[in-house]
Design a protein around this motif. Structure first.
Motif, PDB file in Angstrom:
ATOM      1  N   VAL A  60       6.954  -4.642  12.742  1.00  0.00           N
ATOM      2  CA  VAL A  60       6.401  -4.504  11.443  1.00  0.00           C
ATOM      3  C   VAL A  60       6.551  -5.582  10.839  1.00  0.00           C
ATOM      4  O   VAL A  60       7.716  -6.130  10.167  1.00  0.00           O
ATOM      5  N   THR A 103       4.676  -8.213   7.119  1.00  0.00           N
ATOM      6  CA  THR A 103       3.692  -8.216   5.962  1.00  0.00           C
ATOM      7  C   THR A 103       2.449  -9.025   6.041  1.00  0.00           C
ATOM      8  O   THR A 103       2.272  -9.964   7.082  1.00  0.00           O
ATOM      9  N   LYS A 137       0.836  -4.687   9.808  1.00  0.00           N
ATOM     10  CA  LYS A 137       0.723  -5.426   8.362  1.00  0.00           C
ATOM     11  C   LYS A 137       1.214  -4.435   7.300  1.00  0.00           C
ATOM     12  O   LYS A 137       0.288  -3.609   7.117  1.00  0.00           O
ATOM     13  N   THR A 138       1.862  -4.734   6.571  1.00  0.00           N
ATOM     14  CA  THR A 138       2.329  -3.930   5.038  1.00  0.00           C
ATOM     15  C   THR A 138       2.032  -4.765   4.079  1.00  0.00           C
ATOM     16  O   THR A 138       1.759  -6.033   4.059  1.00  0.00           O
ATOM     17  N   TYR A 181       8.040  -1.862   1.758  1.00  0.00           N
ATOM     18  CA  TYR A 181       6.946  -1.563   2.372  1.00  0.00           C
ATOM     19  C   TYR A 181       6.823  -1.625   3.847  1.00  0.00           C
ATOM     20  O   TYR A 181       6.623  -0.541   4.487  1.00  0.00           O
ATOM     21  N   VAL A 182       7.740  -2.301   4.107  1.00  0.00           N
ATOM     22  CA  VAL A 182       8.140  -2.469   5.832  1.00  0.00           C
ATOM     23  C   VAL A 182       8.853  -1.388   6.055  1.00  0.00           C
ATOM     24  O   VAL A 182       8.759  -0.844   7.103  1.00  0.00           O
ATOM     25  N   TYR A 221       7.013   1.867   6.257  1.00  0.00           N
ATOM     26  CA  TYR A 221       6.277   1.925   7.544  1.00  0.00           C
ATOM     27  C   TYR A 221       7.057   2.312   8.849  1.00  0.00           C
ATOM     28  O   TYR A 221       6.623   3.258   9.622  1.00  0.00           O
TER      29      TYR A 221
END
Length: 341
Positions: free
Chosen positions: A294, A296, A316-317, A323-324, A327
């Motif tokens: 994961v 960004t 991709k976050t 946010y990583v 996810y």
């Protein structure tokens, strides 16, 4: 993001747009809220909240005002003192605290500071709780089925206490050492501690693993955190590694929740490089769950091309480790990170 709290906490210039009064009110709310949650579940014991801070001069001010708010609301405040953000997350989880607080503005200059909130699982605080903190700061709190113009003070024996908990930081150091699988015996390791939180932790870990450890920027004075030092000013470590024949170098930011590396030739090993190295290592050993790394949207296209060649999927976050992690938790992924380290 809310009015006060962004993706990485409530951050601003100390006593400008983040004041001691803000910190006191955050402490007041958290101490009362977590105590009330316990009471409604039939538990009359006080809320237990763990606090760490970085080396900024204002961190002491915010620590004391947070503690004042917490104990005034009936919570017990446990102090890790100067420590890293990951250590607060670790101790909050393993010692079953109701929540954790880290006082830091990460890689920002010394005159900024911040309040990061961490839940009892060692994760960043959920948006629902943060929205309640903000509502209290704005005088519009509504929770537990009613509106609160003010929350009650603890009285008599219900007033909270403060506990020195440096032992928690020491156990975190022991935990890091326990993760070491290989000996670093004979390896010359350079560390740039950014005059921040890692100054009294990082060397102890590498020494215990057998490395010959050399440290720069580990003399915090309250105003020199991140000042031409650490992961956002990697040039100093590059020069030191080359001139002194180091095998590897690691640079941290002010609260040591990010790390960049330098190889023996002085080349920077970014977060993208680290993700590639770990992704490849884990795939080869059958440990890369969901076969996905994961990232960004800031990661380099070259990283994705390299993953394609290895047959590794990627996600991709939005920018932000929050946010990583979200996810990863939602999709069962094993590893993620940011280009910034």
């Amino acid at each position: 993001m809310g009015k006060y709290f962004g993706t990485d906490g409530f951050r601003g210039e100390a006593n400008e747009n983040l004041t001691a009064d803000h910190a006191y009110k955050v402490g007041r709310f958290l101490g009362w809220y977590y105590g009330e949650l316990k009471r409604q579940n039939g538990d009359d014991t006080p809320a237990r909240i763990i606090i760490g801070k970085d080396t900024r001069r204002s961190s002491y001010m915010f620590e004391y005002t947070l503690v004042g708010g917490l104990v005034a609301s009936g919570a017990d405040a446990y102090l890790l003192h100067v420590t890293t953000t990951p250590s607060v997350a670790y101790v909050a989880r393993v010692d079953e605290f109701d929540c954790g607080i880290m006082i830091s503005a990460s890689h920002n200059p010394y005159f900024d500071n911040g309040i990061k909130l961490i839940n009892g699982n060692g994760e960043k605080m959920d948006e629902e709780t943060i929205s309640l903190v903000e509502a209290y700061l704005d005088g519009s709190l509504e929770v537990f089925g009613q509106k609160w113009e003010e929350i009650p003070f603890a009285k008599k024996e219900k007033i909270g206490c403060t506990v020195d908990y440096v032992s928690g930081r020491n156990r975190y150091i022991g935990y890091l050492i326990s993760l070491g699988v290989y000996s670093f015996r004979g390896v010359k390791v350079a560390l740039d501690c950014a005059n921040g939180s890692s100054w009294n932790i990082a060397k102890a870990v590498f020494d215990a693993l057998g490395a010959k450890t050399y440290v720069i920027n580990a003399q915090p004075d309250g105003t020199n955190i991140n000042n031409n030092a650490g992961s956002t000013h990697i040039g100093g470590l590059q020069k030191y590694v080359v001139e002194n024949g180091m095998d590897v170098g690691f640079a941290y930011d002010g609260d040591a929740d990010r790390c960049l590396c330098v190889d023996e030739k002085g080349n920077v090993i970014t977060g993208d490089h680290i993700l590639y190295i770990y992704g490849k290592y884990m795939k080869e050993r059958g440990k890369l769950l969901t076969n996905t790394v994961v990232t960004t949207v800031m990661s380099n296209f070259g990283l994705y091309k390299a993953f394609d060649e290895l047959g590794i999927d990627y996600a991709k976050t939005a920018v932000g480790d929050k946010y990583v992690y979200e996810y990863m938790m939602k999709n069962g992924c094993r590893i993620g990170g940011e280009q910034s380290g």
